[in-house]
Design a protein around this motif. Structure first.
Motif, PDB file in Angstrom:
ATOM      1  N   LYS A 121       0.833  -1.192   0.000  1.00  0.00           N
ATOM      2  CA  LYS A 121       0.000   0.000   0.000  1.00  0.00           C
ATOM      3  C   LYS A 121       0.873   1.249   0.000  1.00  0.00           C
ATOM      4  N   ILE A 122       0.435   2.211  -0.776  1.00  0.00           N
ATOM      5  CA  ILE A 122       1.098   3.519  -0.769  1.00  0.00           C
ATOM      6  C   ILE A 122       0.048   4.582  -0.423  1.00  0.00           C
ATOM      7  N   LEU A 123       0.546   5.707   0.031  1.00  0.00           N
ATOM      8  CA  LEU A 123      -0.352   6.774   0.478  1.00  0.00           C
ATOM      9  C   LEU A 123      -0.634   7.752  -0.645  1.00  0.00           C
ATOM     10  N   ASP A 124      -1.842   8.210  -0.711  1.00  0.00           N
ATOM     11  CA  ASP A 124      -2.278   9.122  -1.776  1.00  0.00           C
ATOM     12  C   ASP A 124      -1.664  10.512  -1.565  1.00  0.00           C
ATOM     13  N   PRO A 125      -0.990  11.041  -2.588  1.00  0.00           N
ATOM     14  CA  PRO A 125      -0.314  12.333  -2.411  1.00  0.00           C
ATOM     15  C   PRO A 125      -1.179  13.556  -2.682  1.00  0.00           C
ATOM     16  N   THR A 126      -2.424  13.350  -3.051  1.00  0.00           N
ATOM     17  CA  THR A 126      -3.224  14.499  -3.491  1.00  0.00           C
ATOM     18  C   THR A 126      -4.030  15.112  -2.350  1.00  0.00           C
ATOM     19  N   GLY A 127      -4.373  16.379  -2.535  1.00  0.00           N
ATOM     20  CA  GLY A 127      -5.311  17.028  -1.636  1.00  0.00           C
ATOM     21  C   GLY A 127      -6.672  17.016  -2.293  1.00  0.00           C
ATOM     22  N   ILE A 128      -7.678  16.814  -1.543  1.00  0.00           N
ATOM     23  CA  ILE A 128      -9.025  16.702  -2.121  1.00  0.00           C
ATOM     24  C   ILE A 128      -9.948  17.704  -1.464  1.00  0.00           C
ATOM     25  N   ARG A 129     -10.645  18.455  -2.289  1.00  0.00           N
ATOM     26  CA  ARG A 129     -11.661  19.363  -1.768  1.00  0.00           C
ATOM     27  C   ARG A 129     -13.011  18.706  -2.010  1.00  0.00           C
ATOM     28  N   HIS A 158     -12.750  24.110  -8.371  1.00  0.00           N
ATOM     29  CA  HIS A 158     -11.784  24.195  -7.273  1.00  0.00           C
ATOM     30  C   HIS A 158     -12.200  25.264  -6.264  1.00  0.00           C
TER      31      HIS A 158
END
Lengths: 381, 186
Positions: free
Chosen positions: B5-13, B138
């Motif tokens: 598993k890897i961690l998601d690097p994105t920011g989500i609004r 956005h």
């Protein structure tokens, strides 16, 4: 509009205190990390890189899989809380947490010790006066340049001598790339989607991160001139690098004339009617810097001379261009200037001892340079 | 190969307003605010043409000219002007998104108008349509009304731009949600 709009003098922001919470080895094992998790190949870098590209996370260069273990190790070396919100980055306006910074830094291959530098850089970029919102969306090929001052230059091997703007082997490329990935993945800057940059710039991949050669510079460090001593970072929205070669001059005023005139090309943003003001950064090599300082000891005089030469006769502009600048009251005694005032010339010292060259960094325009102190984490105090 | 598993690097609004907001409705007696900028002379010509038509329908038109100097003291001055502009109008038209950063500011100012409850329409040229929509989303309002003008526009002379303004009037009125008087205009 009948007023000339100048940039107010820079005032350093109040020093930010950080909450020094030590998670410790045991505490860091609890479920601190809140990011979504994805299953993928975590051994094969190229397979992960393709996976990341498919997800829209990558920049085309190989990426290190940000496994939970790697991200935890990165965070453990710093003891900053993963859930701490550092800033909100446009255009997504998403919260940029320490956790998101760590994930992207791991992917870029940046060392854990660079976290305070990355955080300070992002804080500067997120300041409304830096106008990252416009910078990220524009058609221009602009990228935030990151100038590092203080002993941290040597601790992180940030280049400031030969090849400091590219070609010197150091971790600054990975650190700069980490910032670029954060702008992409957290800020949401994607060419052709949220960025209309017509051409872009190589600096949008690895950033442009370098230091000042403070030990050789005849002037106080750039950040110190702006009120911040020691480890500090300054961010500046640059349109790229412009080389200025001078194999002819041997008098200080001639050097400055060559530099100033070279910077004054009419298509630069400093002459744009779209940008009511701009700064102008110029990197002067230590050889030339010492010659200039010896003859012109007052730093403001150097700025003034550069400013006077970095101008054009208004008649040299195209008709419509001139008309727009005239309407903005920017034609002064028949001349137009790259910056409104001499103080907006940001002069720094770096580069190799071969001399001969200066580098101009034309500004995007209304992004006002920001300087931030780099605050060490508790493990680095 | 190891699957892990890897961690998601994105920011989500997550928040979003998909509604276009209130319709402009009848123009009669309303104050229509048109936001201009310092760059695009073609947008001045289009706005002036539309303003004349709006006034024929009984509206009053108020212009406000923004610029791209949105930082420092200049930024504070422009922000104050924008607030005053919003307070003084009933309907907002915000343009022109015709470059990257100016589309950014067009959408940002339009979102400010929409968030103040005004019937709001942003105007972009077609090359910058997707950017405008992305930035609206956005900004938390994917439903923001955006009217699209052809591109290139600012590269044309006034004799070529005015027919564009005329051709787009009805479409603009439809985007604004002007329903009662469309047949009486132009």
């Amino acid at each position: 509009m009948n007023i000339r709009r100048s940039i107010p003098p820079y005032k350093p922001s109040p020093e930010k205190s950080i909450e020094l919470r030590d998670c410790g080895d045991a505490a860091c094992d609890i479920e601190w990390l809140s990011s979504l998790q994805h299953e993928t190949d975590t051994d094969d870098v190229m397979k992960f890189t393709q996976f990341a590209l498919d997800q829209g996370w990558g920049d085309g260069l190989p990426l290190i899989p940000p496994t939970e273990l790697r991200v935890r190790e990165f965070l453990n070396a710093n003891n900053r809380f993963a859930d701490e919100i550092i800033c909100h980055l446009p255009p997504s306006n998403s919260a940029c947490t320490v956790e998101k910074i760590a994930i992207n830094a791991v992917m870029a291959g940046a060392p854990a010790e660079s976290l305070p530098l990355i955080i300070a850089s992002l804080e500067g970029m997120a300041d409304p006066n830096f106008e990252l919102f416009g910078l990220n969306a524009t058609t221009a090929p602009v990228v935030p340049l990151t100038l590092v001052n203080g002993p941290i230059r040597n601790e992180l091997n940030i280049p400031y001598k030969h090849g400091c703007l590219g070609g010197h082997a150091s971790m600054s490329v990975a650190i700069g790339r980490a910032i670029r990935l954060i702008i992409r993945n957290v800020g949401g800057q994607l060419a052709g989607v949220t960025s209309e940059t017509t051409f872009g710039t190589p600096g949008r991949v690895g950033g442009i991160m370098f230091g000042e050669w403070e030990e050789e510079s005849p002037w106080a460090p750039f950040a110190e001139r702006r009120g911040i001593e020691g480890n500090a970072v300054s961010v500046y929205g640059t349109m790229g690098t412009q080389n200025i070669l001078d194999t002819t001059s041997n008098r200080p005023f001639d050097f400055l004339e060559m530099m100033g005139k070279s910077l004054a090309y009419i298509g630069c943003n400093g002459f744009s009617p779209a940008m009511p003001y701009a700064e102008m950064m110029i990197a002067i090599n230590p050889v030339h810097a010492k010659i200039l300082h010896k003859a012109i000891p007052k730093f403001e005089d150097i700025q003034e001379i550069l400013w006077r030469h970095a101008s054009q006769d208004a008649t040299y502009l195209t008709e419509k261009h001139r008309e727009q600048l005239e309407a903005q009251n920017r034609v002064i005694n028949g001349k137009v200037f790259v910056t409104v005032e001499p103080k907006d010339f940001l002069v720094i010292c770096c580069g190799g001892t071969g001399g001969l060259h200066s580098t101009g960094f034309h500004s995007f325009g209304s992004c006002i340079t920001q300087t931030r102190k780099i605050l060490p984490g508790p493990n680095q105090a | 190969m190891t699957i892990g598993k890897i961690l998601d690097p994105t920011g989500i609004r997550n928040d979003d307003i998909t509604s276009p907001g209130p319709d402009a409705g009848s123009l009669h007696g309303k104050v229509i605010g048109i936001r201009l900028d310092e760059i695009w002379r073609a947008w001045d010509w289009v706005s002036e043409y539309w303003a004349a038509e709006f006034e024929k329908a009984g509206a009053t038109v108020k212009f406000w000219r923004s610029n791209q100097g949105r930082t420092g003291e200049e930024g504070e001055r422009i922000a104050k002007q924008l607030d005053e502009f919003i307070q003084s109008i009933d309907i907002a038209i915000v343009g022109l998104g015709n470059c990257g950063s100016c589309t950014g500011w067009t959408i940002r100012d339009a979102l400010a108008c929409a968030n103040a409850g005004l019937p709001t329409t942003a105007v972009c040229t077609e090359v910058f349509e997707q950017l405008g929509k992305q930035l609206s989303a956005h900004g938390g309002r994917s439903g923001l009304r955006i009217h699209i003008l052809p591109y290139p526009l600012n590269e044309k002379e006034i004799d070529d731009v005015l027919p564009v303004a005329k051709d787009h009037l009805q479409g603009m009125l439809a985007t604004m949600g002007v329903t009662e008087q469309m047949e009486n205009i132009a």
